[in-house]
Design a protein around this motif. Structure first.
Motif, mmCIF file in Angstrom:
data_model
loop_
_atom_site.group_PDB
_atom_site.id
_atom_site.type_symbol
_atom_site.label_atom_id
_atom_site.label_comp_id
_atom_site.label_asym_id
_atom_site.label_seq_id
_atom_site.Cartn_x
_atom_site.Cartn_y
_atom_site.Cartn_z
ATOM 1 N N TYR A 1 -4.239 -21.386 23.536
ATOM 2 C CA TYR A 1 -4.514 -21.427 25.397
ATOM 3 C C TYR A 1 -3.858 -22.881 25.201
ATOM 4 C CZ TYR A 1 -6.610 -17.117 26.602
ATOM 5 O OH TYR A 1 -6.653 -16.078 26.566
ATOM 6 N N TYR B 1 -20.741 -17.032 25.282
ATOM 7 C CA TYR B 1 -19.712 -15.492 25.934
ATOM 8 C C TYR B 1 -19.806 -14.101 25.151
ATOM 9 C CZ TYR B 1 -15.031 -13.611 26.780
ATOM 10 O OH TYR B 1 -14.330 -13.135 27.933
ATOM 11 N N ASN C 1 -5.428 -13.060 28.353
ATOM 12 C CA ASN C 1 -6.305 -12.437 29.272
ATOM 13 C C ASN C 1 -6.699 -13.276 30.516
ATOM 14 O OD1 ASN C 1 -8.792 -11.506 30.359
ATOM 15 N ND2 ASN C 1 -8.085 -9.795 29.109
ATOM 16 N N PRO C 2 -5.818 -13.515 31.522
ATOM 17 C CA PRO C 2 -7.019 -14.326 32.372
ATOM 18 C C PRO C 2 -8.426 -14.024 32.778
ATOM 19 C CG PRO C 2 -5.179 -12.344 33.198
ATOM 20 C CD PRO C 2 -5.611 -11.883 31.288
ATOM 21 N N GLN C 3 -8.802 -12.501 32.634
ATOM 22 C CA GLN C 3 -10.317 -13.761 33.171
ATOM 23 C C GLN C 3 -11.131 -14.194 31.748
ATOM 24 O OE1 GLN C 3 -8.792 -10.357 32.690
ATOM 25 N NE2 GLN C 3 -9.123 -9.673 34.789
ATOM 26 N N GLN C 4 -10.093 -13.799 30.314
ATOM 27 C CA GLN C 4 -11.172 -14.506 29.162
ATOM 28 C C GLN C 4 -10.812 -16.394 29.618
ATOM 29 O OE1 GLN C 4 -10.474 -13.008 25.039
ATOM 30 N NE2 GLN C 4 -9.042 -14.714 24.751
ATOM 31 N N GLN C 5 -8.963 -16.204 29.900
ATOM 32 C CA GLN C 5 -8.784 -18.164 29.828
ATOM 33 C C GLN C 5 -9.455 -18.416 30.875
ATOM 34 O OE1 GLN C 5 -4.582 -18.063 31.611
ATOM 35 N NE2 GLN C 5 -5.156 -19.807 32.134
ATOM 36 N N GLU C 6 -9.634 -17.446 32.141
ATOM 37 C CA GLU C 6 -10.362 -18.603 33.397
ATOM 38 C C GLU C 6 -12.117 -18.411 32.791
ATOM 39 O OE1 GLU C 6 -11.731 -20.503 36.808
ATOM 40 O OE2 GLU C 6 -9.284 -19.565 36.223
ATOM 41 N N MET C 7 -12.933 -17.839 32.087
ATOM 42 C CA MET C 7 -14.313 -18.004 31.702
ATOM 43 C C MET C 7 -13.909 -19.769 30.420
ATOM 44 S SD MET C 7 -15.741 -18.321 28.773
ATOM 45 C CE MET C 7 -14.810 -17.748 27.287
ATOM 46 N N ARG D 1 -12.064 -22.283 30.927
ATOM 47 C CA ARG D 1 -11.625 -23.492 31.578
ATOM 48 C C ARG D 1 -12.778 -23.414 32.462
ATOM 49 N NH1 ARG D 1 -6.665 -25.143 33.267
ATOM 50 N NH2 ARG D 1 -5.262 -23.424 32.377
ATOM 51 N N HIS D 2 -13.826 -22.516 32.754
ATOM 52 C CA HIS D 2 -14.765 -23.057 33.879
ATOM 53 C C HIS D 2 -15.961 -23.828 32.322
ATOM 54 C CE1 HIS D 2 -18.700 -22.790 36.517
ATOM 55 N NE2 HIS D 2 -18.786 -21.927 35.233
#
Length: 174
Positions: free
Chosen positions: A131, A35, A46-52, A54-55
């Motif tokens: 997180y 990443y 950061n929502p995008q960072q959090q989703e990455m 989690r993924h």
């Protein structure tokens, strides 16, 4: 520089500001994911960072996250402009151990930069622990979170953070 000793055989997410092609000595084999973060800075909540994150943890099955110190000095400028409590400017060093002669510089620029770099890596790893899903996995023993920096000579990595425990030579001396 070789990251293989820090990765072992775990599925690993490596967070770095370095382009992936510079890590050509790593055997990927669908177990190492990168990443790339601009300027070596993660953002708090950061929502995008959090989703990455989690993924990679839940979908890709990564059992290890390694934050690698930034190579470019732009992170230092970003820290200077930060007014939050996590800012590097709030750090105060006990410099009496480093004073040799009153006419000498208090800290050599290379050592000061290394100290700030190590503090930056520790702060970024603590940000990851904020997180809840990362903290829970670390506490349950299902995820390793590591922070590594390049040593002063720039040829090797050294670990300075592991699952919430900070350890390094320069900051512990103060």
């Amino acid at each position: 520089m070789n990251l293989n000793t820090h990765i072992d055989s775990e599925k690993t997410l490596v967070i770095t500001d370095t382009e992936v092609h510079t890590w050509e000595n790593i055997v990927f084999a669908d177990r190492v994911f990168f990443y790339n973060i601009p300027e070596g800075m993660l953002f708090r909540y950061n929502p995008q960072q959090q989703e990455m994150l989690r993924h990679h943890i839940y979908e890709k099955g990564c059992s290890q996250i390694i934050y690698v110190s930034p190579k470019h000095p732009t992170w230092l400028d970003a820290g200077r402009n930060d007014e939050s409590i996590h800012c590097l400017n709030h750090l105060r060093f006990n410099l009496s151990a480093l004073l040799r002669h009153q006419k000498d510089d208090v800290i050599r620029p290379a050592i000061r930069r290394q100290m700030l770099l190590e503090l930056h890596v520790i702060d970024q790893c603590n940000l990851l622990l904020d997180y809840f899903f990362i903290r829970k996995k670390v506490e349950d023993g299902n995820l390793q979170l590591k922070g590594i920096v390049t040593q002063l000579n720039g040829e090797h990595f050294k670990s300075i953070f592991s699952n919430g425990i900070s350890y390094n030579d320069l900051l512990s001396l103060n």
